[in-house]
Design a protein around this motif. Structure first.
Motif, PDB file in Angstrom:
ATOM      1  N   VAL A   1     -15.521  -4.418  23.565  1.00  0.00           N
ATOM      2  CA  VAL A   1     -14.125  -3.578  23.990  1.00  0.00           C
ATOM      3  C   VAL A   1     -14.430  -2.920  25.452  1.00  0.00           C
ATOM      4  O   VAL A   1     -15.652  -2.591  25.659  1.00  0.00           O
ATOM      5  N   THR A   2     -13.643  -3.093  26.432  1.00  0.00           N
ATOM      6  CA  THR A   2     -13.847  -2.540  27.808  1.00  0.00           C
ATOM      7  C   THR A   2     -12.371  -1.621  28.103  1.00  0.00           C
ATOM      8  O   THR A   2     -11.305  -2.097  27.657  1.00  0.00           O
ATOM      9  N   LEU A   3     -12.713  -0.448  28.578  1.00  0.00           N
ATOM     10  CA  LEU A   3     -11.710   0.627  29.015  1.00  0.00           C
ATOM     11  C   LEU A   3     -12.241   0.906  30.458  1.00  0.00           C
ATOM     12  O   LEU A   3     -13.307   1.310  30.659  1.00  0.00           O
ATOM     13  N   THR A   4     -10.989   1.071  31.410  1.00  0.00           N
ATOM     14  CA  THR A   4     -11.375   1.393  32.744  1.00  0.00           C
ATOM     15  C   THR A   4     -10.783   2.576  32.992  1.00  0.00           C
ATOM     16  O   THR A   4      -9.506   2.540  32.825  1.00  0.00           O
ATOM     17  N   ARG A   5     -11.142   3.617  33.525  1.00  0.00           N
ATOM     18  CA  ARG A   5     -10.561   4.847  33.837  1.00  0.00           C
ATOM     19  C   ARG A   5     -11.035   5.125  35.278  1.00  0.00           C
ATOM     20  O   ARG A   5     -12.056   5.227  35.716  1.00  0.00           O
ATOM     21  N   PRO A   6     -10.133   5.794  35.847  1.00  0.00           N
ATOM     22  CA  PRO A   6     -10.326   6.329  37.282  1.00  0.00           C
ATOM     23  C   PRO A   6     -11.062   7.811  37.178  1.00  0.00           C
ATOM     24  O   PRO A   6     -11.012   8.451  36.187  1.00  0.00           O
ATOM     25  N   ILE A   7     -11.926   8.049  38.139  1.00  0.00           N
ATOM     26  CA  ILE A   7     -12.478   9.394  38.051  1.00  0.00           C
ATOM     27  C   ILE A   7     -12.283  10.399  39.455  1.00  0.00           C
ATOM     28  O   ILE A   7     -12.136   9.783  40.315  1.00  0.00           O
ATOM     29  N   VAL A   8     -11.931  11.560  38.933  1.00  0.00           N
ATOM     30  CA  VAL A   8     -11.524  12.561  39.929  1.00  0.00           C
ATOM     31  C   VAL A   8     -12.756  13.226  40.494  1.00  0.00           C
ATOM     32  O   VAL A   8     -13.773  13.692  40.037  1.00  0.00           O
ATOM     33  N   PRO A   9     -12.913  13.226  41.881  1.00  0.00           N
ATOM     34  CA  PRO A   9     -14.258  13.948  42.526  1.00  0.00           C
ATOM     35  C   PRO A   9     -14.145  15.379  42.107  1.00  0.00           C
ATOM     36  O   PRO A   9     -12.916  16.035  42.036  1.00  0.00           O
TER      37      PRO A   9
END
Length: 150
Positions: free
Chosen positions: A129-137
């Motif tokens: 299973v793969t999930l991609t999320r943006p990361i906030v600096p």
């Protein structure tokens, strides 16, 4: 002289018990290892700050653990070392779940969470299973955006 030891008759429809190993019961070979479900926080994920990843599996008799790892989408490198999730508890809805705390280092702007389930006795694996999320600096706050003339 050879003695003939016969076992009692078996009948169609007899329940076949799950096979046992020293590591406990195993799933039948024709039954796939269930794919883990990942739940990530709904708000912003900020680099350098801890957040909780929840891992769920259906409740099983067989011992199934989950291997979880994070990958930086820009560099494709692993973030930290993969971790084994082994302490699952029932969630009251027919599943078992576990939580683990994760910290994404500053500099990552998008992270891919990947996981597989592994049956301990046989080493059979589930689909990934793969999930991609943006990361906030960590230094990007709402106040810093107000200072920009847009």
């Amino acid at each position: 002289m050879v003695e003939d030891e016969r076992v009692g008759p078996t009948y169609p429809g007899d329940a076949t018990p799950e096979p046992e190993t020293p590591l406990g019961p195993v799933l039948p070979e024709d039954e796939p290892i269930p794919t883990p479900r990942l739940q990530l926080p709904t708000g912003d994920m900020i680099a350098g700050r801890p957040f909780v990843v929840t891992v769920k599996l259906p409740s099983l008799e067989a011992r199934v653990y989950v291997k979880l790892w994070l990958r930086d989408r820009q560099t494709r490198e692993l973030i930290g070392t993969p971790r084994w999730i082994i302490d699952f508890l029932p969630d009251g809805f027919g599943n078992q779940m576990a939580r683990t705390e994760v910290i994404v280092p500053p500099g990552c702007i998008k992270v891919q969470f990947e996981a597989i389930a592994v049956e301990i006795a046989t080493q059979r694996e589930s689909d990934k299973v793969t999930l991609t999320r943006p990361i906030v600096p960590p230094d990007l706050s709402p106040l810093s955006l107000d200072g920009l003339e847009i």
